[in-house]
Write a protein that holds these residues in place. Sequence first.
Motif, PDB file in Angstrom:
ATOM      1  N   LYS A   1       0.622  -1.359   0.185  1.00  0.00           N
ATOM      2  CA  LYS A   1      -0.267  -0.379   0.173  1.00  0.00           C
ATOM      3  C   LYS A   1       0.446   1.540   0.361  1.00  0.00           C
ATOM      4  CE  LYS A   1      -3.974  -1.802   2.413  1.00  0.00           C
ATOM      5  NZ  LYS A   1      -4.795  -1.859   3.314  1.00  0.00           N
TER       6      LYS A   1
ATOM      7  N   TYR B   1       0.742   3.891   0.454  1.00  0.00           N
ATOM      8  CA  TYR B   1       0.248   5.584   1.332  1.00  0.00           C
ATOM      9  C   TYR B   1       0.082   5.234   2.014  1.00  0.00           C
ATOM     10  CZ  TYR B   1       1.861   8.197  -2.795  1.00  0.00           C
ATOM     11  OH  TYR B   1       2.498   8.462  -4.326  1.00  0.00           O
ATOM     12  N   ALA B   2       0.313   3.760   3.105  1.00  0.00           N
ATOM     13  CA  ALA B   2       0.242   3.693   4.356  1.00  0.00           C
ATOM     14  C   ALA B   2       1.363   3.941   5.638  1.00  0.00           C
ATOM     15  CB  ALA B   2      -0.381   2.091   4.274  1.00  0.00           C
ATOM     16  N   ASP B   3       0.152   4.360   6.793  1.00  0.00           N
ATOM     17  CA  ASP B   3       0.991   4.987   7.498  1.00  0.00           C
ATOM     18  C   ASP B   3       2.065   3.907   7.667  1.00  0.00           C
ATOM     19  OD1 ASP B   3       1.950   6.520   9.292  1.00  0.00           O
ATOM     20  OD2 ASP B   3       0.211   7.082  10.153  1.00  0.00           O
TER      21      ASP B   3
ATOM     22  N   PRO C   1       5.837   6.433   4.739  1.00  0.00           N
ATOM     23  CA  PRO C   1       5.585   5.045   3.768  1.00  0.00           C
ATOM     24  C   PRO C   1       6.296   4.574   2.922  1.00  0.00           C
ATOM     25  CG  PRO C   1       3.951   6.419   2.982  1.00  0.00           C
ATOM     26  CD  PRO C   1       4.554   7.349   3.279  1.00  0.00           C
TER      27      PRO C   1
ATOM     28  N   GLU D   1      -4.388   5.433   1.112  1.00  0.00           N
ATOM     29  CA  GLU D   1      -3.531   4.479   1.601  1.00  0.00           C
ATOM     30  C   GLU D   1      -3.319   4.021   0.192  1.00  0.00           C
ATOM     31  OE1 GLU D   1      -5.264   1.186   4.313  1.00  0.00           O
ATOM     32  OE2 GLU D   1      -3.407   2.731   5.113  1.00  0.00           O
TER      33      GLU D   1
ATOM     34  N   PHE E   1      -4.618  11.488   5.924  1.00  0.00           N
ATOM     35  CA  PHE E   1      -3.739  11.954   4.981  1.00  0.00           C
ATOM     36  C   PHE E   1      -2.642  13.025   4.778  1.00  0.00           C
ATOM     37  CE2 PHE E   1      -2.127  13.862   0.778  1.00  0.00           C
ATOM     38  CZ  PHE E   1      -1.218  12.698   0.573  1.00  0.00           C
TER      39      PHE E   1
END
Lengths: 278, 381, 197
Positions: B209, B211-213, B219, B239, B253
């Motif tokens: 993913k 843009y996953a935190d 990321p 994400e 985001f």
Amino acid sequence: MVVETEVIRHEYLRHDKKFPHVWCPGCGNGIVLGSLLRAIHELGLPKDDVVVASGIGCSSRLTTYIDFNTLHTTHGRALTFATGVKLAKPRLKVITVMGDGDATAIGGNHFIHAARRNINITAVIINNSTYGMTGGQYSPTTPYGSKSTTSVYGHVEHDFSIAELAVTAGAVFVARGTVYHAAQLDKLLEQAITKRGFSVVEVISNCHVQHGRRNKLGDAVTMITGFRDRAVPVAKAAKMSAEEMRGKFTIGVLCDVDKPVSSEEYDRIRQESCQLPQ
Amino acid sequence: MASPETGQRLLLQGNEAVVHGALAAGCRFFAGYPITPASEISELLSVMLPKVGGTFIQMEDEIASMGAIIGASLAGVKSMTATSGPGFSLMQENLGYACITEVPCVVVNVMRGGPSTGLPTNVSQGDVLMARWGTHGDHPIIVLAVSSVADCFSITVRAFNLSEKYRVPVILLSDEVVAHTRECVVLPSQDKIRVVDRIAPSVPPEWYKPYADNNRGVPDMASFGEGYRHHVTGLVHDERGYPTQQPKEIESFLMRLHDKITKGFSEIMITKTQMMEDADVCVIAYGCVSRAAMQAIKMARAHGIKAGMLQLITLFPFPRKAVDAALRQCSAAIVPELNLGQMAREINRVNQTGTRVVKYNRIDGQMITPDEILKQILGVS
Amino acid sequence: MNSEPRYEIRFSGSGGQGIITAAVVLADAVGTLDGKYVCQTQSYGPEARGGKSKAEVVMCAEPIDYPKAMQIDLLLSMTQASCDAYFFDIKPDGLLVVDAGLVEQLPTSRAVAIPFTKIARKEIGRELVANMVALGAIGYLSGQVNLKNLEKTLLSRVPKGTENMNRDALQAGIDEAKKVDLASLPRSFANEWEAEV
């Protein structure tokens, strides 16, 4: 054919992206998307090696839906990003998808310089003669006299031809197709993507919702079949007079020449001057 | 490896040292457009980059230059551009794109007099707030300022490292004086230089993913063409990288973009103090002006005045802690700048103790001299 | 002030006379080979040729804070216009060195006039290297640079094939400067009467 379409749909569309797409029913963008996927499929390009970059506008949303390395950039700038990608990783196949306003108004400078520079990139320009996403304002390809939301009294400027502009600016492969001639478009895109150097395919498309409605050009079907009536193959057009060509346009390959590709030339310089152990 | 001259004592211009710093940090792609007083950076990189397997390209304008370096960085290559005020203005649109898509890249702005074409061959610090707020929308960014040829090397390396680590564009503010001054430096050998690279995903592509935190707020970054097909867009995205209009997703985001910088404050905020131990008066300066300030402080010390120096290398995020400490310690602070007080405004903003903050500004294209700063120090002592 | 004194040289003339090149060679020799701290700066004009041109070299045994000249120890002027423009911040005991053929009105008698351009033309055969004749002279007169290092640096920086010409020019400047008796000049601009005593 149906089976093939199913395969392509399954293989190349992003299923984790919530459809429906943003395009209006009857929009020509979907036909271009289909052609592009069939061309890539036919050429057997691995999905991981394909980068599709787009600008801003209806047509540029195309990158959201297809399962490649996709890059939805800023308005008019798709070719600049594509140039960076291609030079940094030459093994990637880089294709850009832009609209008429995107590629030739705000991105006009990038477009002519990409053509002059001759890097191995394919530019697909979907020309629907208007800025559809922002509400139907006039674009560089809106015909003289047409109505748009910013030319309600009739457009006082003249349009230009994207494909001819590309030829003059030095693109080594230039073709024009329409969303009516989808089978031909598949082939033109295949040729363009295979061509070494900067290739351009202008696709005449319809925006019946913005441009068509304001100019009484009919619904989607009427507009698209209108392309059939107005399109003249390049070879046939060569034998026609200017008077006979009035209101019509050429389709097919307008230009196919060979020129040194600057990214390959630079590769050579790099290899010659590289001091690193090979 | 990057610089064949490492280990030797070299006379270099600031702009040349930026080039050596960039190469040492791993920069292998440069796109730019000719502009005074930054052109030496392009010229030298056009010679050096192909020798190290990199790519130089001169684009049709600065908009295109910025687009190209973002594209190259997405393909996995560390990238940089260099310009001055007018070109920096043109880069703002795509700079915002790099912020929202979290693409590492370094933008060098060799400041000259403005606004507009202004004073192409004269020094200025007029782009400080533009470097922070030039592109639209609330966005994270790091702005560093160099004051010497040695800085031009080491801070350029830092700029790349921070950019890679936090996936954020870093603006390196140089100025006409630093850019064109020649000084001797000894470039460290490559093994003495700490180089930070972006972290590639370790999960299989189908789990990636983009843009996953994570606990760093930054990321992992996959390059195009490595099997991790994903979507990159300047629209606010979820994400997975797809456009979203869900308020919850939007907020989490955008907050992550800012929080990742906040988490790194202690590493990102670089300042330097000199003669501050017993100082009653401090000079807070950055860039070429800090050179005049240091000279003035030594002159003031000769007059028996306890003057000290706080040099800001990181301008943004604003080094609040260091400035606050200096303001608490001193009865007065002099803030000399080659603008009408862009950083003085920030310094006043954090001034909680009512310490006297004295601006000293020049916008006539000339350097502030040590004598002028000394006069200000004497004025508050 | 700094515990170690700075020494500041300003090169001035018109664009195309090689003023900046001369300053860079001096800075490189002093900084790279002599091992002193050095800062070389210059003024940039939009024009490539003609117009006033200025370059400065600041040198010191300690790190240099302010990179530009503050009080000039030695001013070289290769034109009258640049002499008039850049003389103002020379130290009272500073030294003015001019091209005798191009600067006719001297603002002080604490000045050394050497016909650099004429020497370059007559002795070397190329007016182009007048800057290197001047560099040799001020290298000697300033006493701030190892002359062997100056020559070595010069030779490493000039185009291939021009080494001999440049070496000869530098040496001609040094030789000419050796003929100057600095002690005969007034000690300070403020004490110009001394020369006549």
